[in-house]
Design a protein around this motif. Structure first.
Motif, PDB file in Angstrom:
ATOM      1  N   ALA A  55      34.003  27.678  50.491  1.00 43.73           N
ATOM      2  CA  ALA A  55      32.866  28.499  50.890  1.00 43.73           C
ATOM      3  C   ALA A  55      32.416  29.331  49.686  1.00 43.73           C
ATOM      4  O   ALA A  55      33.241  29.675  48.827  1.00 43.73           O
ATOM      5  CB  ALA A  55      33.272  29.407  52.038  1.00 43.73           C
ATOM      6  N   PRO A  56      31.130  29.665  49.597  1.00 42.05           N
ATOM      7  CA  PRO A  56      30.634  30.418  48.434  1.00 42.05           C
ATOM      8  C   PRO A  56      31.403  31.708  48.144  1.00 42.05           C
ATOM      9  O   PRO A  56      31.688  32.008  46.985  1.00 42.05           O
ATOM     10  CB  PRO A  56      29.183  30.708  48.802  1.00 42.05           C
ATOM     11  CG  PRO A  56      28.796  29.590  49.710  1.00 42.05           C
ATOM     12  CD  PRO A  56      30.048  29.291  50.506  1.00 42.05           C
ATOM     13  N   ALA A  57      31.774  32.468  49.167  1.00 46.40           N
ATOM     14  CA  ALA A  57      32.502  33.720  48.928  1.00 46.40           C
ATOM     15  C   ALA A  57      33.892  33.457  48.351  1.00 46.40           C
ATOM     16  O   ALA A  57      34.351  34.167  47.455  1.00 46.40           O
ATOM     17  CB  ALA A  57      32.611  34.516  50.228  1.00 46.40           C
ATOM     18  N   VAL A  58      34.550  32.437  48.843  1.00 45.30           N
ATOM     19  CA  VAL A  58      35.882  32.074  48.332  1.00 45.30           C
ATOM     20  C   VAL A  58      35.760  31.565  46.900  1.00 45.30           C
ATOM     21  O   VAL A  58      36.556  31.930  46.031  1.00 45.30           O
ATOM     22  CB  VAL A  58      36.543  31.010  49.238  1.00 45.30           C
ATOM     23  CG1 VAL A  58      37.839  30.503  48.629  1.00 45.30           C
ATOM     24  CG2 VAL A  58      36.775  31.569  50.625  1.00 45.30           C
ATOM     25  N   LYS A  59      34.749  30.759  46.654  1.00 46.06           N
ATOM     26  CA  LYS A  59      34.529  30.236  45.304  1.00 46.06           C
ATOM     27  C   LYS A  59      34.284  31.382  44.322  1.00 46.06           C
ATOM     28  O   LYS A  59      34.843  31.408  43.228  1.00 46.06           O
ATOM     29  CB  LYS A  59      33.357  29.263  45.305  1.00 46.06           C
ATOM     30  CG  LYS A  59      33.149  28.565  43.990  1.00 46.06           C
ATOM     31  CD  LYS A  59      32.074  27.505  44.115  1.00 46.06           C
ATOM     32  CE  LYS A  59      31.951  26.721  42.839  1.00 46.06           C
ATOM     33  NZ  LYS A  59      30.964  25.654  42.950  1.00 46.06           N
ATOM     34  N   GLN A  60      33.460  32.349  44.708  1.00 42.45           N
ATOM     35  CA  GLN A  60      33.171  33.493  43.847  1.00 42.45           C
ATOM     36  C   GLN A  60      34.436  34.304  43.570  1.00 42.45           C
ATOM     37  O   GLN A  60      34.681  34.718  42.446  1.00 42.45           O
ATOM     38  CB  GLN A  60      32.106  34.376  44.483  1.00 42.45           C
ATOM     39  CG  GLN A  60      31.631  35.495  43.587  1.00 42.45           C
ATOM     40  CD  GLN A  60      30.972  34.985  42.337  1.00 42.45           C
ATOM     41  OE1 GLN A  60      30.276  33.976  42.337  1.00 42.45           O
ATOM     42  NE2 GLN A  60      31.194  35.654  41.238  1.00 42.45           N
ATOM     43  N   ALA A  61      35.256  34.505  44.574  1.00 43.91           N
ATOM     44  CA  ALA A  61      36.511  35.228  44.380  1.00 43.91           C
ATOM     45  C   ALA A  61      37.443  34.475  43.429  1.00 43.91           C
ATOM     46  O   ALA A  61      38.050  35.077  42.537  1.00 43.91           O
ATOM     47  CB  ALA A  61      37.198  35.454  45.722  1.00 43.91           C
ATOM     48  N   ASN A  62      37.530  33.171  43.593  1.00 41.19           N
ATOM     49  CA  ASN A  62      38.376  32.374  42.706  1.00 41.19           C
ATOM     50  C   ASN A  62      37.857  32.362  41.274  1.00 41.19           C
ATOM     51  O   ASN A  62      38.639  32.384  40.323  1.00 41.19           O
ATOM     52  CB  ASN A  62      38.527  30.955  43.243  1.00 41.19           C
ATOM     53  CG  ASN A  62      39.491  30.883  44.401  1.00 41.19           C
ATOM     54  OD1 ASN A  62      40.418  31.656  44.482  1.00 41.19           O
ATOM     55  ND2 ASN A  62      39.260  29.959  45.313  1.00 41.19           N
ATOM     56  N   LEU A  63      36.537  32.337  41.112  1.00 42.63           N
ATOM     57  CA  LEU A  63      35.958  32.416  39.772  1.00 42.63           C
ATOM     58  C   LEU A  63      36.302  33.752  39.107  1.00 42.63           C
ATOM     59  O   LEU A  63      36.626  33.794  37.920  1.00 42.63           O
ATOM     60  CB  LEU A  63      34.440  32.231  39.819  1.00 42.63           C
ATOM     61  CG  LEU A  63      33.954  30.815  40.037  1.00 42.63           C
ATOM     62  CD1 LEU A  63      32.463  30.810  40.323  1.00 42.63           C
ATOM     63  CD2 LEU A  63      34.261  29.959  38.824  1.00 42.63           C
ATOM     64  N   ALA A  64      36.252  34.817  39.870  1.00 42.70           N
ATOM     65  CA  ALA A  64      36.600  36.139  39.327  1.00 42.70           C
ATOM     66  C   ALA A  64      38.056  36.147  38.874  1.00 42.70           C
ATOM     67  O   ALA A  64      38.380  36.670  37.807  1.00 42.70           O
ATOM     68  CB  ALA A  64      36.339  37.224  40.367  1.00 42.70           C
ATOM     69  N   ILE A  65      38.935  35.559  39.664  1.00 39.31           N
ATOM     70  CA  ILE A  65      40.352  35.481  39.304  1.00 39.31           C
ATOM     71  C   ILE A  65      40.533  34.644  38.040  1.00 39.31           C
ATOM     72  O   ILE A  65      41.266  35.022  37.124  1.00 39.31           O
ATOM     73  CB  ILE A  65      41.175  34.895  40.469  1.00 39.31           C
ATOM     74  CG1 ILE A  65      41.215  35.878  41.632  1.00 39.31           C
ATOM     75  CG2 ILE A  65      42.591  34.541  40.007  1.00 39.31           C
ATOM     76  CD1 ILE A  65      41.740  35.277  42.916  1.00 39.31           C
ATOM     77  N   ALA A  66      39.863  33.511  37.978  1.00 38.14           N
ATOM     78  CA  ALA A  66      40.015  32.603  36.836  1.00 38.14           C
ATOM     79  C   ALA A  66      39.520  33.228  35.539  1.00 38.14           C
ATOM     80  O   ALA A  66      40.049  32.928  34.471  1.00 38.14           O
ATOM     81  CB  ALA A  66      39.276  31.298  37.111  1.00 38.14           C
ATOM     82  N   HIS A  67      38.533  34.089  35.605  1.00 38.98           N
ATOM     83  CA  HIS A  67      37.972  34.679  34.398  1.00 38.98           C
ATOM     84  C   HIS A  67      38.735  35.914  33.916  1.00 38.98           C
ATOM     85  O   HIS A  67      38.417  36.483  32.880  1.00 38.98           O
ATOM     86  CB  HIS A  67      36.494  35.027  34.616  1.00 38.98           C
ATOM     87  CG  HIS A  67      35.614  33.838  34.481  1.00 38.98           C
ATOM     88  ND1 HIS A  67      35.025  33.244  35.564  1.00 38.98           N
ATOM     89  CD2 HIS A  67      35.239  33.122  33.403  1.00 38.98           C
ATOM     90  CE1 HIS A  67      34.324  32.212  35.156  1.00 38.98           C
ATOM     91  NE2 HIS A  67      34.438  32.113  33.854  1.00 38.98           N
ATOM     92  N   GLN A  68      39.758  36.326  34.649  1.00 43.09           N
ATOM     93  CA  GLN A  68      40.524  37.503  34.230  1.00 43.09           C
ATOM     94  C   GLN A  68      41.536  37.157  33.186  1.00 43.09           C
ATOM     95  O   GLN A  68      42.071  36.168  33.053  1.00 43.09           O
ATOM     96  CB  GLN A  68      41.218  38.140  35.425  1.00 43.09           C
ATOM     97  CG  GLN A  68      40.247  38.797  36.351  1.00 43.09           C
ATOM     98  CD  GLN A  68      40.933  39.430  37.552  1.00 43.09           C
ATOM     99  OE1 GLN A  68      42.140  39.302  37.724  1.00 43.09           O
ATOM    100  NE2 GLN A  68      40.163  40.107  38.378  1.00 43.09           N
TER     101      GLN A  68
END
Length: 68
Positions: A55-68
């Motif tokens: 889902a878009p919200a889950v994808k956005q959260a995972n992207l934030a995690i990956a970019h840390q």
């Protein structure tokens, strides 16, 4: 792979069934940039994004995690 101002850059694209991952890494030299890329590619969040519908919200959260 390219060198600019005595730094080595690697631009890459990973393609999966559900998404693409574009990125770049920077190193002091070719060996260091390759080491940075290999370390980056060990992040399981990236492969989850590529291989699983999210889902878009889950994808956005995972992207934030990956970019840390």
């Amino acid at each position: 792979m390219r060198t600019y101002n005595e730094k080595t850059y690697i631009d890459f694209i990973l393609k999966g069934p559900f998404a693409d991952w574009r990125g770049h890494v920077l190193g002091a030299d070719q060996r260091d940039a390759t080491k940075q890329l290999l370390s980056h590619l060990q992040n399981p969040v990236i492969y989850n994004l590529l291989n699983e519908a999210q889902a878009p919200a889950v994808k956005q959260a995972n992207l934030a995690i990956a970019h840390q």
